[in-house]
Enzyme design. Sequence first.
Site, PDB file in Angstrom:
ATOM      1  N   SER A  69      13.773  42.646  40.124  1.00 51.52           N
ATOM      2  CA  SER A  69      13.637  41.955  38.746  1.00 51.52           C
ATOM      3  C   SER A  69      15.005  40.954  38.536  1.00 51.52           C
ATOM      4  O   SER A  69      14.870  40.052  37.614  1.00 51.52           O
ATOM      5  CB  SER A  69      13.097  42.436  37.726  1.00 51.52           C
ATOM      6  OG  SER A  69      14.356  43.481  37.407  1.00 51.52           O
ATOM      7  N   LYS A 106      18.050  44.421  32.739  1.00 51.95           N
ATOM      8  CA  LYS A 106      17.861  42.873  32.562  1.00 51.95           C
ATOM      9  C   LYS A 106      18.834  42.273  31.652  1.00 51.95           C
ATOM     10  O   LYS A 106      19.819  42.772  31.025  1.00 51.95           O
ATOM     11  CB  LYS A 106      16.587  43.143  31.231  1.00 51.95           C
ATOM     12  CG  LYS A 106      15.173  43.527  31.980  1.00 51.95           C
ATOM     13  CD  LYS A 106      14.589  42.618  32.930  1.00 51.95           C
ATOM     14  CE  LYS A 106      13.307  43.322  33.651  1.00 51.95           C
ATOM     15  NZ  LYS A 106      13.743  44.443  34.529  1.00 51.95           N
TER      16      LYS A 106
END
Lengths: 149, 427
Positions: A69, A106
Site C-alpha cells: 500500500s 500509512k
Amino acid sequence: MRYSDQSDNEYSPVKATVTTRLHIPFYASLIKAGFTSPAENYVERVCDLNDLCVTNPEATYFVRVDGDSMSGDRIEKDDVLVVDCSQEATEGKIVVIWLNGEHTVKRIHYAPPLVVLVASNPKYNPIYVQPDDNFRVFGVVTYVIFKPL
Amino acid sequence: MLGLVDCNNFYASCERSFDPSLIGKAVVVLSNNDGCVVARSNEAKALSIKMGVPLFQLEELRKAHEVKVFSSNYTLYGDMSSRIMSILGRYVEDVEVYSIDEAFMNLTGYESVYPDLAQFAQDVRHRALAWTRIPVSIGLAPTKTLCKVANWYAKREAEHNGALVLDTPAKIEQALYGFDVAELWGVGWRYAGLLKRNGIRTAAHLRDMADDWLAANMTVNGLRLAHELRGLKCNLIETVAPAKKAICTAPSFGQVIPDLDLIRQALTTHVGRVAEKLRKQDSAASAITVFLHTNRFRRTPGNGLAAKQYYGSRTIELPHPTASTAELASYAQAALTAIYRFGYHYQKVGVMLTGLVPADFRQANLFNDGPDDRQVRLARVVDKLNYRYGRDKIRLAAAGYDPIWHHKQQWMSRRYTTRWKDILKVK
C-alpha cells in the site's frame, strides 16, 4: 540466545536487538605508504548505523512490511521499517497504526474532526478513521531498510 | 523524595504492547512449561482467576469468557523491562531495579529539576506509555515503604490517575490512616496475624506504636518498618521475605572501565552473587538478562564534553530453569560478548535473573491444588530416595525429564523485539 527451538535451526544463537551494531570503518584521510600516517591522530569512532537510524533505542522498534500500500513511498513488501514511538505523529508523517485489528503503515493527515490515512499506492483508497474505530498510533516511521535487487 | 515505579500487570501489558486486540480482554500468562498462572490482567483478576491456578482449571473459563492465554515470553518481558528501566534512567541517576517490573528512583537533589512532583510523575507515565505502551503506576514519598503505600493507592484508585505524591505530613497521615497493615511492604502473614491479634489494623496505628513494643514483638524489622512509615529512611530491602519475582545485581564500578576482561570478571562475580541469592530462596531462573552501560553524567577529561554513551542489554532464555552458578555464568558471558562494544568507558555491568520458579519446579503441578499432606510426604520420601540413590532416580513420569521440555510453551507470543523473524508485521 535460544537453543533447540521448534523447527528452525538456521538462526544463529545470538539474537538481533536494537543494540546490534554495524561497524563501517571510517578514515579521516587516506594513508600513504612510506610515511607515518598523518591521519593517525584523526582516527574517529567508526560510523554506526544506529547513530543514524536509532536515535532513541528505548522507543525504537523494527517492523516488517507485509503489503504494497505504500509503494509510492518506496516502501515495499518485506522491507524493514525503523519506527520511533517517541515522535509525534504530526501531519503528513508516515506512521504505523493499529486500526481495527491489525497494524498498518500509512501517511497520516489531519482534517479535523477526521483523521485520514492515505496509502501511496493508487490501488488503495484513503481510509477515514471513524469515531468508533479501534485506532491508535504505534509510532512514526523514521527509516526504511531495503535490499536492492 | 523517592519514587517507586511499578508496571501494571507487567507480563500481560507486554503482550498487549504488540497486540492491542488484547486490550480490554482477560489475559493470563502461564509459568514455564505452561503449568499455572503467573500473571493476570485486571479483567482476568475480575474473573477471580487466582495466581498459581493450573492451566487445566482454566479450560472452562477460557472458553466461556474468552480468556487469552499466553506462555511466558521472558525474552520479550526482559527487553521491555530494560526499556522501561532505561527510560527511568533518563530522569535520575539512581534507579534501583527492584524486580523485572518495579524500580525505585532517587529524587534527592532533583528538587529544582522537578519542582512539581505530580507533573514529574505524569510525565514519566506518559513517556513510558508512549514509548513502550506499558502502563505504570508511580508512588512518590520520603521513604521506600511510603512509596509502596503511595503506589498501592495510585494503582487502585482511579482518581489519582496512576500517580500519587505523599509529600506532606497531612497526605501521609491520610494515606496511612486507612491502610491495612497486611498490605504493608515486608509484613508477611505471620506479622499480619500478630498485629491483628494486638488490635493493630492500620499502618498509622503501627507507625504510632512504641519502639519498645515494636522491637520486642517484631524485631528490628518492625522497628525499621515503623521508622519508614514515620518518614525516616531505613534500608528495608533485606526484610522482604517473600521470594522475589526477579533477582538483580548491578553495583557500579568504582571507576569507569573500558576493558572487557575486567568487565567479565565483575560479571562473573555478580552472577555468583545472584545465583547464591537464587539458591537461598530455593528458586531457579528461566531467563538471564545482562546489561552494560556507561555513566550518563560523565564528561570527557580534558575537553569537558559529554562522554559518548552506550547502553546494551540482552536477555537469554535458558533451556531449562537453573540455579547453577557455572551454567548461569556461561550464558552471562555469552550475553556480555554480544553487547560489549569497544571504546566506551563503562560504569556498570549488571545481571538480572527472571522467570524464577521453585527449585523443585518439575514437581510443582503436584502441589498446585494446595498443600495436600500426602503429596508433601510422598515428595519427602522421594527426596530421601533421591538423596541416597542419586538425583532424579525417582521422578514423576508425567513431568518427564526432557531437557527440551520448554517446547510445551504452546501459546508463546512472538519475540517482537529480539528476533528479526518475529518483528511486528504491518500491512
